[in-house]
Each structure stands twice: as C-alpha cells, then as structure tokens.
Design a protein around this motif. Structure first.
Motif, PDB file in Angstrom:
ATOM      1  N   LYS A 213     -44.417   9.664   7.270  1.00 47.97           N
ATOM      2  CA  LYS A 213     -44.667  10.496   6.638  1.00 47.97           C
ATOM      3  C   LYS A 213     -44.658  12.398   6.524  1.00 47.97           C
ATOM      4  O   LYS A 213     -46.009  12.794   6.138  1.00 47.97           O
ATOM      5  N   GLY A 214     -44.558  12.853   7.606  1.00 53.20           N
ATOM      6  CA  GLY A 214     -45.167  14.125   8.240  1.00 53.20           C
ATOM      7  C   GLY A 214     -46.349  14.049   9.047  1.00 53.20           C
ATOM      8  O   GLY A 214     -46.988  15.053  10.169  1.00 53.20           O
ATOM      9  N   LEU A 215     -47.229  13.378   8.818  1.00 59.49           N
ATOM     10  CA  LEU A 215     -48.746  12.765   9.161  1.00 59.49           C
ATOM     11  C   LEU A 215     -48.771  12.383  11.101  1.00 59.49           C
ATOM     12  O   LEU A 215     -48.237  10.782  11.750  1.00 59.49           O
ATOM     13  N   SER A 216     -49.201  12.921  11.862  1.00 59.90           N
ATOM     14  CA  SER A 216     -49.201  12.470  13.362  1.00 59.90           C
ATOM     15  C   SER A 216     -50.362  11.385  13.633  1.00 59.90           C
ATOM     16  O   SER A 216     -52.097  11.441  13.111  1.00 59.90           O
ATOM     17  N   ALA A 217     -50.182  10.648  13.274  1.00 62.79           N
ATOM     18  CA  ALA A 217     -50.706   9.027  13.608  1.00 62.79           C
ATOM     19  C   ALA A 217     -51.506   8.789  14.819  1.00 62.79           C
ATOM     20  O   ALA A 217     -52.998   8.152  14.675  1.00 62.79           O
ATOM     21  N   LEU A 218     -50.799   8.445  16.095  1.00 64.06           N
ATOM     22  CA  LEU A 218     -51.017   8.606  17.876  1.00 64.06           C
ATOM     23  C   LEU A 218     -50.631   9.213  17.384  1.00 64.06           C
ATOM     24  O   LEU A 218     -48.974   9.963  17.789  1.00 64.06           O
ATOM     25  N   GLN A 219     -50.685  10.020  19.483  1.00 62.49           N
ATOM     26  CA  GLN A 219     -50.896  10.840  20.287  1.00 62.49           C
ATOM     27  C   GLN A 219     -50.611  10.064  22.091  1.00 62.49           C
ATOM     28  O   GLN A 219     -52.462  10.927  21.765  1.00 62.49           O
ATOM     29  N   ILE A 220     -49.966  10.416  22.301  1.00 63.33           N
ATOM     30  CA  ILE A 220     -51.022   9.603  24.153  1.00 63.33           C
ATOM     31  C   ILE A 220     -49.792   9.829  24.880  1.00 63.33           C
ATOM     32  O   ILE A 220     -48.634  10.113  24.784  1.00 63.33           O
TER      33      ILE A 220
END
Length: 290
Positions: free
Chosen positions: A276-283
């Motif tokens: 919903k537009g929020l970043s939960a994971l960035q790798i």
C-alpha cells in the motif's frame, strides 16, 4: 461558469458524456469548465507516457487501452495537471538514473513530450598535447583535464575506444556505485553536468540510488552523498529515490502499490517490496548484467 458536474446534472447525463461532447467540439474542459481530472480516483495514468509524442488519434488510443475516449481524455488531463503542479515547485525538474553502464535524464518539455538523454558511464585517458586538444575542441568532443591529464568521457570515450583498442576504457562506477578509480569523482561530475546542465533557483533533480547489496560490502551512503553533492554544485535541490521503489511506483500503480519490483542493471539487481505504497524491503545483489 458552470462546472462539468453542474452541466451533467442539468442535462441528465454523465460527466463522461459531457467530456465526450468536449472532444467532439474540440473544447478544453479544464479551462472552459474548471474540470479537475484528479477527482477521478479510478482512472490510471501510468500507460499515458508511452503515447506522449506518438501522434496517435484519441480513438486509436482508446481502442488499444480498452477505454472510452472520455476516459482517455481524463487520464491525459490528469498527467498534464500533475506536471503543472510539479512545475509550480521548481523551474527545472529532472529525473536522473545513475547506472553503472549508463546515466540517463528525463524531463517533460512544454509540449508534453518527455525528453530522455543518455551518456555511457565511461572514460578513457588520451595523450595530452596541443594538437589533440585542438582536435577535440574542433569536433566538440567532451573531455576533462585532471592534473595535466586528458580524459574523454561518456559516449565519446566509448566511440574512441572502438577505434583505438590499445587505449583502455574505464568506468567511474562498479557494481552500481562509485568505483575506486582515482579519477572517478571528477569524471562522474562531468558526465552528470553534461546531462543536467546548470540549474536555476528552485530547480529539482530526483536521482536513483541502490539498496545495500546483500552479497558484497558497499558504502551506499557515500555514493548517495557524492551524487547529492554534485547535483548541489550544479544548482539543483537533490531528492534521492531508491531504484526499486521508483520502479514500483510506476509498475504497481494499478495494484494499490502493493507487490514486488525488480530493476535489472549492469552492476546491481535492485528489489523492493511495497505494501500500500510503503516500502517493506529494499535489497540488491551484485550478480547483474555485467
């Protein structure tokens, strides 16, 4: 001075039917009826950009997208309204993709066409003498002088390397970030400057940054700070955008900005998981195109 909604209520028809009449009679609903396309939350706009500058008729676009002509018009107007809103925040708006193999910029022109410029992320050292400098200036070839050394940068370096194979072609970046090459910093500064130009007061540049790799140790913050500093030198307010999140914001627009986005680059593969537009994971991982 009536709005489109007031007209549709008075005539006993839908807003889309009024918009269709605007199309039929070449009337601009935004300026004539104060129509705000952003009120239509169910209308998507991500597909619009592929048609900007294509010259395709409205009815052909509507058929390809399985939409009515009025729905196509709303989407087109919404994109235009978004750009007008952005232009009130900055005189020059640029997106910069800082890639390992190429650097690209994108900006929307007044005509609505999106202009994209690219330069190879490369450089090559040449023997410095007066005749070489004169030849490069005469041909308007981009070059940089660093401590009495002469370097070709960008596309010119790549082109000349194909002609002179004994000259080594190098990159100022490796694995998605600035490399340990001694001249990497002034070289990348020159390439970025050639793409973005000099900013004006209020100019904004959003630039892509990678996520921290899970398989190698890389200083993402150092890379981010260097690019930010270069953009400030050229007069821009820099905005860092994670590469995977940037892909997600476009590719997942029709899916409530929820899902997985992947960016396959020369130096890194970036991944971002959004809910919903929020970043939960960035790798990211370094096993990429190179």
């Amino acid at each position: 001075n009536k709005t489109i909604k007031e007209i549709s209520d008075q005539q006993g028809c839908t807003v889309n039917e009024v918009l269709q009449e605007c199309i039929n009679h070449a009337i601009d609903p935004v300026t004539t009826f104060h129509f705000d396309p952003r009120q239509h939350k169910d209308i998507s706009t991500h597909w619009v950009y592929q048609y900007i500058g294509s010259g395709k008729p409205l009815e052909e676009v509507a058929k390809e997208q399985n939409l009515t002509e009025s729905e196509v018009l709303i989407s087109l107007l919404a994109v235009g309204k978004q750009q007008i809103d952005l232009e009130t925040k900055g005189k020059k708006l640029i997106g910069l993709d800082v890639g390992t193999s190429r650097l690209l910029t994108a900006r929307r022109l007044q005509s609505g066409i999106i202009s994209v410029k690219a330069q190879r992320n490369a450089f090559m050292e040449l023997h410095r003498d007066a005749s070489t400098v004169r030849a490069l200036k005469r041909q308007m070839v981009n070059y940089v002088e660093i401590e009495k050394k002469l370097f070709l940068v960008g596309d010119n370096a790549y082109d000349y390397s194909n002609v002179f194979p004994y000259l080594e072609l190098k990159r100022p970046m490796a694995n998605g970030m600035l490399s340990i090459e001694p001249n990497a910093l002034p070289i990348i500064k020159e390439i970025i400057g050639a793409l973005v130009g000099q900013g004006e007061p209020g100019s904004i540049c959003a630039y892509s940054i990678p996520a921290a790799p899970v398989d190698v140790h890389k200083l993402v913050q150092y890379h981010t700070d260097v690019i930010e500093g270069i953009l400030k030198l050229y007069g821009y307010e820099p905005i860092a955008v994670n590469e995977g999140v940037a892909v997600a914001n476009i590719g997942l627009e029709d899916y409530d900005l929820t899902g997985l986005a992947l960016s396959f680059g020369g130096g890194l593969i970036n991944a971002a998981m959004l809910y919903k537009g929020l970043s939960a994971l960035q790798i990211s991982v370094s096993q990429a195109g190179d």
